[in-house]
Motif scaffolding. Structure first.
Motif, PDB file in Angstrom:
ATOM      1  N   THR A 131      14.472   1.063  -3.734  1.00  0.00           N
ATOM      2  CA  THR A 131      13.392   1.605  -3.314  1.00  0.00           C
ATOM      3  C   THR A 131      12.204   1.589  -4.232  1.00  0.00           C
ATOM      4  N   CYS A 132      12.448   1.370  -5.527  1.00  0.00           N
ATOM      5  CA  CYS A 132      11.531   1.171  -6.451  1.00  0.00           C
ATOM      6  C   CYS A 132      10.641  -0.040  -6.036  1.00  0.00           C
ATOM      7  N   LYS A 133      11.531  -1.160  -5.744  1.00  0.00           N
ATOM      8  CA  LYS A 133      10.826  -2.427  -5.320  1.00  0.00           C
ATOM      9  C   LYS A 133       9.924  -2.290  -4.019  1.00  0.00           C
ATOM     10  N   CYS A 134      10.352  -1.313  -3.090  1.00  0.00           N
ATOM     11  CA  CYS A 134       9.677  -1.120  -1.784  1.00  0.00           C
ATOM     12  C   CYS A 134       8.537  -0.453  -2.361  1.00  0.00           C
ATOM     13  N   LEU A 135       8.298   0.624  -3.118  1.00  0.00           N
ATOM     14  CA  LEU A 135       7.447   1.465  -3.674  1.00  0.00           C
ATOM     15  C   LEU A 135       6.034   0.606  -4.072  1.00  0.00           C
ATOM     16  N   TYR A 136       6.583  -0.300  -5.206  1.00  0.00           N
ATOM     17  CA  TYR A 136       5.603  -1.329  -5.802  1.00  0.00           C
ATOM     18  C   TYR A 136       5.187  -2.222  -4.824  1.00  0.00           C
ATOM     19  N   SER A 137       5.770  -2.588  -3.668  1.00  0.00           N
ATOM     20  CA  SER A 137       5.275  -3.422  -2.941  1.00  0.00           C
ATOM     21  C   SER A 137       4.125  -2.995  -1.957  1.00  0.00           C
ATOM     22  N   LYS A 138       3.763  -1.614  -1.943  1.00  0.00           N
ATOM     23  CA  LYS A 138       2.781  -0.966  -1.411  1.00  0.00           C
ATOM     24  C   LYS A 138       1.433  -1.479  -2.246  1.00  0.00           C
ATOM     25  N   ASP A 139       0.403  -1.829  -1.252  1.00  0.00           N
ATOM     26  CA  ASP A 139      -0.742  -1.871  -1.842  1.00  0.00           C
ATOM     27  C   ASP A 139      -0.662  -2.917  -2.869  1.00  0.00           C
ATOM     28  N   PRO A 140      -0.156  -3.994  -2.849  1.00  0.00           N
ATOM     29  CA  PRO A 140      -0.134  -4.944  -3.923  1.00  0.00           C
ATOM     30  C   PRO A 140      -1.438  -5.553  -4.381  1.00  0.00           C
ATOM     31  N   ASP A 141      -1.543  -5.770  -5.558  1.00  0.00           N
ATOM     32  CA  ASP A 141      -2.674  -6.425  -6.115  1.00  0.00           C
ATOM     33  C   ASP A 141      -2.250  -7.821  -6.303  1.00  0.00           C
ATOM     34  N   PRO A 142      -2.642  -8.912  -5.406  1.00  0.00           N
ATOM     35  CA  PRO A 142      -2.412 -10.162  -5.610  1.00  0.00           C
ATOM     36  C   PRO A 142      -2.680 -10.955  -6.884  1.00  0.00           C
ATOM     37  N   GLU A 143      -3.371 -10.365  -7.827  1.00  0.00           N
ATOM     38  CA  GLU A 143      -3.771 -11.029  -9.241  1.00  0.00           C
ATOM     39  C   GLU A 143      -3.044 -10.480 -10.152  1.00  0.00           C
ATOM     40  N   ASP A 144      -2.239  -9.274  -9.812  1.00  0.00           N
ATOM     41  CA  ASP A 144      -1.459  -8.911 -10.846  1.00  0.00           C
ATOM     42  C   ASP A 144      -0.272  -8.335 -10.077  1.00  0.00           C
TER      43      ASP A 144
END
Length: 368
Positions: A204-217
Motif C-alpha cells: 500500500t505504501c508503494k502504491c501511495l508513493y507511486s502517485k504523482d511521482p517526480d521523475p527527477e526524484d
C-alpha cells in the motif's frame, strides 16, 4: 513547498493503548556496571493520561544525539553500551568525536540531575548503506565509550527477532524532540514529544508513493523498510529527529519496530513516514551485540484491511480505514531541514536533515 525526498524526524501526538496478547517476553537484561537487572521495553511507570507531551520516564530508551552541542538525531538504547539509530545521522563529514549522547533526557532545556552524558567509541553502519538519501540499510549501531547504568529513566527497549511481524493497522508510537514551526524550535524547555501512527502495509505504501511521482526524484521503498502514518495529507507536523524509535507494544513490553529513516515533503498526501524495519536486521544486530536478547513474539491482532486506501481514482467512495481520524486544530507547517532554528549555531547537515511527516492525532488514554 515542492516535493523533495528528505530524511525523517518526528512529530507530535497522543497515545492509545495497544493491548495485544502474546506470551510474556520482557527479557531481563543485566546492567554490567551494577550487576542489577531491568526488563527491556518496560518503563517503570503507572497510568498515564495521553498528551502531546510525554511524561518523564515514559520512554526510557529514547536517546538524544548531539553534534557540536546541538541536538541532531534520536536513537534507542538496546544494551548498556549500545544504541540503534539511522546511519544517515553520521554523514562522513561529521567527526565521531564531536558527537555526544544524552540518556534519560526529557526536557532538553531543563536537564534533570539524573541525566547521563556519554561519548561515542564507534559507529557501525550496515554494509548496505550507501550514504544516499532513501538508501536501504539506513541503520547503525552506536557503541558508547562507557556502559550506562539502568535507572528509572534509562532502560533498554526489546528487540524483535527476524520473524516478528507488526501487522497492518497496529498502532505504534514514535518519540523525540524537534521543531514545531518552520525554523522554530520546540518551546523551552523542549519536552519530549510523542506521536501515534498506524502501520501501513508495504505494498500500500508503494502504491501511495507511486502517485504523482517526480521523475527527477524517484522514491524506492526497499523490503527492509516499513511505513506508518496516514494516506491523507494536511494532518502532519514536520519536526523531530531522524534515527528515533518507532515503539510497538506486544503483550507486556515495547519492541523497537522501526528506525525513523525518510519521507517526502511535509503534509503531502500519499506520503507516509518510512522506517527501517529492525526485524530485518535482527541477526546483524545480534552478531555485533551478542548480549542483546531477541524477542520472538506474535501480535494477536488481525491485519487491518487497506482496501481503498490507495486508489487510482479520486472518488470519495474509496475511503481508507483511517479516513475518519481527524487532527488536532493548528497542525504545524513544513519546516526547512537545511536551516537551523533562529539563534542556533547548529551546522546544516544536508545528508542528515532532520524533518519528519507525522499525523497529529486525537486524545486517548494510555495504560502501561
Amino acid at each position: 513547498m515542492g516535493r523533495q525526498k528528505r530524511t525523517l524526524g518526528l512529530g507530535l501526538s497522543l497515545l492509545l493503548s495497544c493491548a495485544f496478547l502474546s506470551s510474556s517476553h520482557s527479557a531481563a537484561v543485566e546492567d554490567v556496571r551494577t550487576g542489577g537487572t531491568a526488563l527491556c521495553g518496560v518503563p517503570s511507570m503507572g497510568r498515564i493520561i495521553g498528551g502531546m507531551n510525554a511524561q518523564r520516564g515514559q520512554w526510557p530508551w529514547q536517546v538524544n544525539l548531539n553534534f557540536d552541542g546541538h541536538h541532531v538525531c534520536g536513537a534507542t538504547l538496546i544494551a548498556p553500551q549500545w544504541l540503534v539509530t539511522a546511519a544517515h545521522c553520521f554523514p562522513p563529514v561529521n567527526p565521531i568525536d564531536r558527537y555526544e549522547v544524552t540518556l534519560g533526557a526529557f526536557q532538553l532545556k531543563n536537564p534533570s540531575d539524573d541525566l547521563v552524558e556519554k561519548l561515542i567509541q564507534e559507529v557501525l553502519k550496515h554494509p548496505e548503506y550507501t550514504d544516499d538519501e532513501g538508501s536501504k540499510g539506513d541503520i547503525a549501531l552506536v557503541k558508547l565509550k562507557e556502559p550506562v547504568s539502568y535507572t528509572r529513566t534509562i532502560r533498554p527497549i526489546c528487540l524483535p527477532a527476524s520473524t516478528v511481524d507488526f501487522p497492518r493497522g497496529m498502532k505504534c508510537t514514535v518519540t523525540g524532540w524537534g521543531n514545531i514551526l518552520t525554523s522554530t524550535s520546540l518551546p523551552s524547555p523542549m519536552t519530549l514529544q510523542q506521536l501515534e501512527v498506524p502501520i501501513i502495509g508495504l505494498d500500500t505504501c508503494k502504491c501511495l508513493y507511486s502517485k504523482d511521482p517526480d521523475p527527477e526524484d524517484p522514491h524506492v521503498l526497499h523490503n527492509d523498510m516499513m511505513c506508518a502514518g496516514f494516506a491523507e495529507g494536511k494532518k502532519d507536523a514536520c519536526q523531530g529527529d531522524s534515527g528515533g524509535p518507532l515503539s510497538c507494544r506486544i503483550g507486556d513490553a515495547w519492541l523497537l519496530a522501526g528506525v525513523v529513516s525518510w519521507g517526502d515533503a511535509c503534509g503531502a498526501a500519499n506520503r507516509p513516514g518510512v522506517y527501517i524495519r529492525t526485524a530485518a536486521y535482527a541477526d546483524w544486530i545480534k552478531e555485533k551485540v551478542p548480549e542483546v536478547a531477541l524477542s520472538n513474539v506474535v501480535a494477536s491482532m488481525e491485519p487491518v484491511s487497506e482496501t481503498g486506501m490507495c486508489s487510482n481514482t479520486s472518488s470519495t467512495s474509496d475511503r481508507g480505514p483511517y479516513d475518519d481520524i481527524q487532527p488536532l486544530p493548528g497542525w504545524n507547517r513544513p519546516l526547512n531541514p537545511s536551516q537551523p532554528p533562529p539563534g542556533s549555531a547548529a551546522p546544516s547537515l544536508s545528508s542528515a536533515s532532520l524533518s519528519l511527516i507525522f499525523l497529529l492525532f486525537q486524545s486517548f488514554y494510555y495504560l502501561l
